[in-house]
Scaffold this motif. Structure first.
Motif, PDB file in Angstrom:
ATOM      1  N   SER A 107      47.956  49.083  32.913  1.00  0.00           N
ATOM      2  CA  SER A 107      48.823  49.964  33.362  1.00  0.00           C
ATOM      3  C   SER A 107      48.367  51.375  33.800  1.00  0.00           C
ATOM      4  CB  SER A 107      49.729  50.145  31.929  1.00  0.00           C
ATOM      5  OG  SER A 107      48.754  50.732  31.004  1.00  0.00           O
ATOM      6  N   GLY A 108      47.286  51.828  33.182  1.00  0.00           N
ATOM      7  CA  GLY A 108      46.759  53.020  33.834  1.00  0.00           C
ATOM      8  C   GLY A 108      46.475  53.064  35.456  1.00  0.00           C
ATOM      9  N   ASP A 109      45.762  51.929  35.864  1.00  0.00           N
ATOM     10  CA  ASP A 109      45.527  51.558  37.182  1.00  0.00           C
ATOM     11  C   ASP A 109      46.861  51.583  38.065  1.00  0.00           C
ATOM     12  OD1 ASP A 109      43.576  50.691  39.688  1.00  0.00           O
ATOM     13  OD2 ASP A 109      44.878  49.144  39.362  1.00  0.00           O
ATOM     14  N   LEU A 110      47.995  50.902  37.485  1.00  0.00           N
ATOM     15  CA  LEU A 110      49.099  50.865  38.311  1.00  0.00           C
ATOM     16  C   LEU A 110      49.606  52.428  38.272  1.00  0.00           C
ATOM     17  CD1 LEU A 110      50.497  47.287  36.915  1.00  0.00           C
ATOM     18  CD2 LEU A 110      50.123  47.907  39.445  1.00  0.00           C
ATOM     19  N   ILE A 111      49.771  52.812  37.249  1.00  0.00           N
ATOM     20  CA  ILE A 111      50.290  54.369  37.233  1.00  0.00           C
ATOM     21  C   ILE A 111      49.763  55.195  38.324  1.00  0.00           C
ATOM     22  CG2 ILE A 111      50.642  56.529  35.968  1.00  0.00           C
ATOM     23  CD1 ILE A 111      52.691  54.452  35.246  1.00  0.00           C
ATOM     24  N   VAL A 112      48.507  54.981  38.477  1.00  0.00           N
ATOM     25  CA  VAL A 112      47.808  55.939  39.443  1.00  0.00           C
ATOM     26  C   VAL A 112      48.050  55.310  41.112  1.00  0.00           C
ATOM     27  CG1 VAL A 112      45.513  56.158  40.702  1.00  0.00           C
ATOM     28  CG2 VAL A 112      45.597  56.310  38.273  1.00  0.00           C
ATOM     29  N   ARG A 113      48.235  53.934  41.259  1.00  0.00           N
ATOM     30  CA  ARG A 113      48.664  53.511  42.396  1.00  0.00           C
ATOM     31  C   ARG A 113      50.066  53.856  42.747  1.00  0.00           C
ATOM     32  NH1 ARG A 113      47.106  47.242  41.461  1.00  0.00           N
ATOM     33  NH2 ARG A 113      48.290  47.020  43.561  1.00  0.00           N
TER      34      ARG A 113
END
Length: 257
Positions: free
Chosen positions: A145-151
């Motif tokens: 979820s953190g990676d997707l928020i960044v993307r």
């Protein structure tokens, strides 16, 4: 609620809160099966939902055992009305667009990771065991979820705007997990649960790091926070979630596959 001398009531209430959080978020994510923006994301959402459902069963099994009333995991999931549910308001917020879904997930995952990480050291062997079994899953949830928020935040102008709007809208629900009452404090005093302050500090630090990378503005840490879910005071959304989730068992009591 009343708390007995051995804190059994407090422990049951604490277990139900954790189980209800996992159950309702699992139900929310399962509604998106077949609707993900890409096949990989669709499968990932469903896998996270299944992980949370497995954790729900562990929380409910322990609560039912302590309660001693003969209720099963199914009874706790399908035969309690909204007022008896103890999930935080965050997990019952609508799926909305994909930015809404992932921001809700990110806020929950951040708290959940640090909570489980601390719970591993609980002096209650069953709580520590649940945390240990769940930690690998929860670690993956937060990374994803953190990676997707960044993307999403550092993506197109549209995805950035939607993600910022989701952060601003959901922020007021992100603090309820850290507001402790008599139930939480009783478990902390027993050495069975982690204190709120270290969890809150770790939460804010991680959110700040991810938001900086995502080029998102982090809402104020001291902003007003909505509460009530932990004590059975919910938004209108929970009733609709339960109506769909509990329909079969309510319409056909005792039905089995």
């Amino acid at each position: 609620m009343s708390i007995d001398a051995n804190n059994t009531d407090a422990k049951i209430a604490y277990l139900l809160r954790q189980g209800d959080n996992a159950l309702i978020l699992s139900q929310q994510l399962s509604q998106l099966c077949g609707k993900g923006p890409a096949l990989e994301e669709d499968m990932a959402l469903t896998n996270v939902a299944l992980d949370l459902l497995g954790q729900t069963r562990m929380w409910y099994a322990y609560a039912a055992e302590l309660e001693g009333l003969g209720r099963s995991e199914d009874d706790l999931a399908f035969l309690r009305d909204a007022g008896a549910m103890r999930c935080c308001l965050l997990v019952e917020q609508p799926n909305g667009n994909y930015a809404d879904t992932m921001m809700r997930q990110f806020f929950f995952d951040t708290w959940h990771y640090f909570f489980m990480q601390a719970l591993v050291t609980s002096n209650d062997p069953r709580l520590a065991e649940i945390a240990e079994k769940s930690l690998k899953e929860v670690t993956y949830h937060l990374r994803r979820s953190g990676d997707l928020i960044v993307r999403l935040g550092d993506g197109s102008a549209d995805s950035h705007a939607r993600t910022q709007a989701a952060a601003d809208a959901l922020w007021m629900y992100s603090g309820e997990m850290f507001v402790y009452d008599a139930v939480d404090c009783a478990l902390v005093e027993l050495g069975a649960a982690p204190a709120a302050a270290p969890l809150r500090a770790a939460f804010l630090e991680h959110v700040a790091d991810i938001f900086a990378e995502a080029t998102l503005a982090m809402p104020p840490a001291d902003a007003w926070m909505q509460g009530g879910g932990k004590n059975g005071v919910h938004s209108e959304h929970l009733g609709f979630i339960l109506a769909e989730m509990q329909f079969l068992q309510r319409a056909y009591p005792g039905a089995q596959w």
